[in-house]
Design an enzyme around this catalytic site. Structure first.
Site, PDB file in Angstrom:
ATOM      1  N   PHE A  45      50.678  64.560  28.925  1.00  0.00           N
ATOM      2  CA  PHE A  45      50.702  65.191  30.197  1.00  0.00           C
ATOM      3  C   PHE A  45      50.836  64.131  31.218  1.00  0.00           C
ATOM      4  O   PHE A  45      50.638  62.991  31.001  1.00  0.00           O
ATOM      5  CB  PHE A  45      49.191  65.903  30.622  1.00  0.00           C
ATOM      6  N   ASN A  46      51.063  64.538  32.296  1.00  0.00           N
ATOM      7  CA  ASN A  46      51.564  63.387  33.504  1.00  0.00           C
ATOM      8  C   ASN A  46      50.041  62.811  33.579  1.00  0.00           C
ATOM      9  O   ASN A  46      50.187  61.758  33.711  1.00  0.00           O
ATOM     10  CB  ASN A  46      51.950  64.157  34.765  1.00  0.00           C
ATOM     11  N   GLU A  47      48.817  63.476  33.500  1.00  0.00           N
ATOM     12  CA  GLU A  47      47.538  62.690  33.617  1.00  0.00           C
ATOM     13  C   GLU A  47      46.829  63.323  32.691  1.00  0.00           C
ATOM     14  O   GLU A  47      46.674  64.657  32.687  1.00  0.00           O
ATOM     15  CB  GLU A  47      47.268  62.700  35.071  1.00  0.00           C
ATOM     16  N   CYS A  48      46.034  62.586  32.201  1.00  0.00           N
ATOM     17  CA  CYS A  48      44.533  62.893  31.639  1.00  0.00           C
ATOM     18  C   CYS A  48      43.425  62.331  32.493  1.00  0.00           C
ATOM     19  O   CYS A  48      43.561  61.282  32.825  1.00  0.00           O
ATOM     20  CB  CYS A  48      44.489  62.557  30.036  1.00  0.00           C
ATOM     21  N   HIS A  75      45.869  66.918  41.086  1.00  0.00           N
ATOM     22  CA  HIS A  75      45.776  67.847  40.174  1.00  0.00           C
ATOM     23  C   HIS A  75      44.903  67.642  39.055  1.00  0.00           C
ATOM     24  O   HIS A  75      44.085  68.438  38.698  1.00  0.00           O
ATOM     25  CB  HIS A  75      47.105  68.089  39.534  1.00  0.00           C
TER      26      HIS A  75
END
Length: 295
Positions: A45-48, A75
């Site tokens: 994902f773009n961020e964890c 987000h």
């Protein structure tokens, strides 16, 4: 090898599959930096986000892209708090503080229509000039220089992370955008690791005020974000600074994002231009599934 459960929440939407996905690892205190990075890389994902204990706030959140740690992610913050409440790790009290690399920020929690709405304070807005080639910049995201709004400046903005704000005149230009992320650092000479955030003062939906897309710096190991919280905050600060500087007091802007990717998300940006400009955003999140990762 150990098994890690990563909870996928989609932020800035109440519908699974919409908004922006983030991976959340609860009880992350026993993970070291390298393990957090490995998990984020494997999930993709773009961020964890990894909530851990804090000595100065209610909790600390660490954010990792597939390639590096971030100072802040809007987000993923929404998804983390929503996950902690849903999993009964924290009580849904009205006010919460989080420790991030962008500072200690406040979260206000309200419950409406059977879901939580999380209002997140942002860091103090900052702007820096962009002196690179506008033509090269336009080419790097697949548009022409005529698509960029000449009335407003192209500037780097920050309410937690740095992104290049690109005002777009023709809203139909968003559909043809195709980022060439590898070319960004050479164009962004002042700030090579900044992301790109083209936005418009118009929106497609009647319930929105602005439209945007968000393209990642190549250092992140990702291409683009579906719906961005922190960059939406930058948009609010941009409006207050460059578009409506005479508009004082408090007002809200609804940002739509993700439509070109089939991800319809909404971010409410709270602007207070009474004295110094302060920014906050409100969003929601929804649980999607558990993902098993082995490290």
């Amino acid at each position: 090898m150990k098994k890690i459960i990563v909870k996928q929440y989609d932020a800035f939407s109440t519908k699974p599959g919409m908004g922006n996905p983030a991976g959340i690892v609860l009880d992350a205190d026993n993970l070291i930096d390298e393990e957090m990075q490995e998990i984020a890389s494997k999930v993709g994902f773009n961020e964890c986000a990894f909530p851990v204990k804090s000595n100065v706030a209610d909790l600390r959140i660490r954010y990792f892209t597939p390639e590096h740690e971030m100072d802040l992610c809007g987000h993923a913050t929404m998804a983390t708090i929503f996950s902690l409440i849903s999993e009964k790790h924290i009580e849904p009290k009205r006010n919460l503080t989080i420790e991030t690399k962008a500072g200690i920020l406040s979260i206000q929690i309200t419950e409406e229509q059977n879901t939580y709405h999380l209002r997140m304070e942002h860091a103090k807005p900052q702007f820096k000039s962009f002196d690179g080639s506008v033509n090269d910049l336009a080419t790097s995201i697949g548009i022409t220089i005529e698509d960029i709004h000449a009335e407003y400046p192209i500037v780097y903005g920050n309410t937690g992370i740095w992104t290049l704000c690109i005002p777009i005149k023709n809203i139909n230009a968003f559909a043809k955008m195709e980022p060439k992320n590898a070319t960004f650092p050479a164009i962004l000479k002042e700030m090579p690791n900044a992301s790109l955030h083209p936005f418009s003062m118009k929106a497609f939906a009647v319930d929105a005020d602005m439209h945007a897309r968000h393209f990642s710096a190549p250092i992140s190991g990702t291409i683009q974000d579906a719906v961005t919280g922190t960059a939406s905050g930058v948009m609010g600060a941009y409006v207050a600074t460059y578009v409506l500087p005479e508009k004082k007091g408090q007002y809200e802007l609804v940002v739509e994002q993700g439509q070109e990717l089939g991800k319809d998300g909404r971010v409410i940006v709270h602007v207070d231009n009474s004295e110094d400009i302060t920014i906050a955003i409100t969003g929601t999140a929804v649980f999607v599934k558990d993902i098993s990762v082995y490290i």
